[in-house]
Design an enzyme around this catalytic site. Structure first.
Site, PDB file in Angstrom:
ATOM      1  N   LYS A  76       0.858  -1.192   0.000  1.00 36.99           N
ATOM      2  CA  LYS A  76       0.000   0.000   0.000  1.00 36.99           C
ATOM      3  C   LYS A  76       0.889   1.235   0.000  1.00 36.99           C
ATOM      4  O   LYS A  76       1.780   1.377   0.863  1.00 36.99           O
ATOM      5  CB  LYS A  76      -0.854  -0.030   1.267  1.00 36.99           C
TER       6      LYS A  76
HETATM    7  C1  E4P Z   1      -8.348   1.077   4.208  1.00 35.21           C
HETATM    8  O1  E4P Z   1      -7.592   0.732   3.335  1.00 35.21           O
HETATM    9  C2  E4P Z   1      -8.319   2.407   4.829  1.00 35.21           C
HETATM   10  O2  E4P Z   1      -7.066   2.650   5.368  1.00 35.21           O
HETATM   11  C3  E4P Z   1      -9.399   2.507   5.837  1.00 35.21           C
HETATM   12  O3  E4P Z   1     -10.602   2.039   5.259  1.00 35.21           O
HETATM   13  C4  E4P Z   1      -9.567   3.899   6.408  1.00 35.21           C
HETATM   14  O4  E4P Z   1     -10.719   3.910   7.200  1.00 35.21           O
HETATM   15  P1  E4P Z   1     -11.014   5.098   8.259  1.00 35.21           P
HETATM   16  O5  E4P Z   1     -11.279   6.351   7.495  1.00 35.21           O
HETATM   17  O6  E4P Z   1     -12.216   4.615   9.006  1.00 35.21           O
HETATM   18  O7  E4P Z   1      -9.790   5.230   9.105  1.00 35.21           O
END
Ligand code: E4P
Length: 218
Positions: A83
């Site tokens: 990522k």
């Molecule tokens: C996933 O890849 C993201 O990092 C995550 O869904 C972020 O979610 P949040 O906005 O609830 O922290």
């Protein structure tokens, strides 16, 4: 629509596997911090119980360090999706990794323009954060609609739309209507999809009526 669990909690992940609902896992530095566990062994453990993509995020923000971190992450297992953030350096790493056959999840996408950039860099997944847009009184789902429409116009883009920052079942249902390929949500939100009062009351009535018959299937 593929379902990814937005968690690094091993018990939560293990509970979802027998349901057949789980197609992958996403993590981010905040999720790892919350776990209190060592990052690399934790990702390794998740890749061993989940056969689908497991997103592991680089921690650095400069090209050189991100590239080195990505090398470490992608060697953990074949199903690691590295990522990277949606920055020029992040997309440079994305292009190199995807050219080399590694899955890449481009994160922190908040505009359709950013999603075009990620697709051009060969991202496997683009992660638009819809809940965080909703938090700012913007319609996060509009972004999913825009990205799905744009990607549909260009069959050469094989980037999958991974709806992220999902906060409720309507985020999932509306994204599915738009044709988003994947969504990632906390297991609690995935399980909320089961809920309907008519299912509960209907089942209670069937159980009661079956008891009246005095019969047993087994
Ligand atoms: C996933 O890849 C993201 O990092 C995550 O869904 C972020 O979610 P949040 O906005 O609830 O922290």
């Amino acid at each position: 629509m593929k379902f990814f669990a937005d968690t690094s909690d091993i018990d939560e992940i293990k509970a979802l596997i027998p349901t057949g609902l789980l197609d992958g896992v996403t993590t981010n530095p905040s999720i790892i911090a919350k776990s209190g566990r060592e990052f690399l062994p934790l990702i390794k453990e998740i890749t061993e119980i989940v056969s689908g993509p497991v997103s592991a995020e680089v921690a650095a923000t400069d090209y050189e360090t991100m590239r080195k971190e990505a090398e470490v992450l992608r060697k953990i297992a074949d199903n690691v999706a590295v990522k990277v953030p949606l920055t020029p350096d992040g997309l440079r790493v994305c292009k190199e990794l995807s050219d080399d056959g590694t899955m890449v999840n481009v994160t922190l996408c908040f505009s359709a323009g950013q999603a075009i950039l990620a697709a051009k860099a060969g991202a496997t997944f683009i992660s638009p954060f819809i809940g965080r847009l909703d938090d700012l009184s913007q319609q996060g789902l509009d972004l999913i609609s825009d990205i799905c429409r744009i990607y549909d116009n260009y069959p050469q883009f094989d980037t999958e739309v991974l709806v992220a920052s999902v906060r409720n079942p309507m985020h999932i249902i509306e994204s599915a209507k738009m044709g988003a390929h994947v969504m990632t949500a906390p297991p609690k939100v995935i399980n909320q999809l089961f809920n309907h009062p008519l299912t509960e009351s209907g089942l209670a009535a069937f159980v009661k009526d079956w008891e009246k018959t005095g019969q047993s299937i087994l």
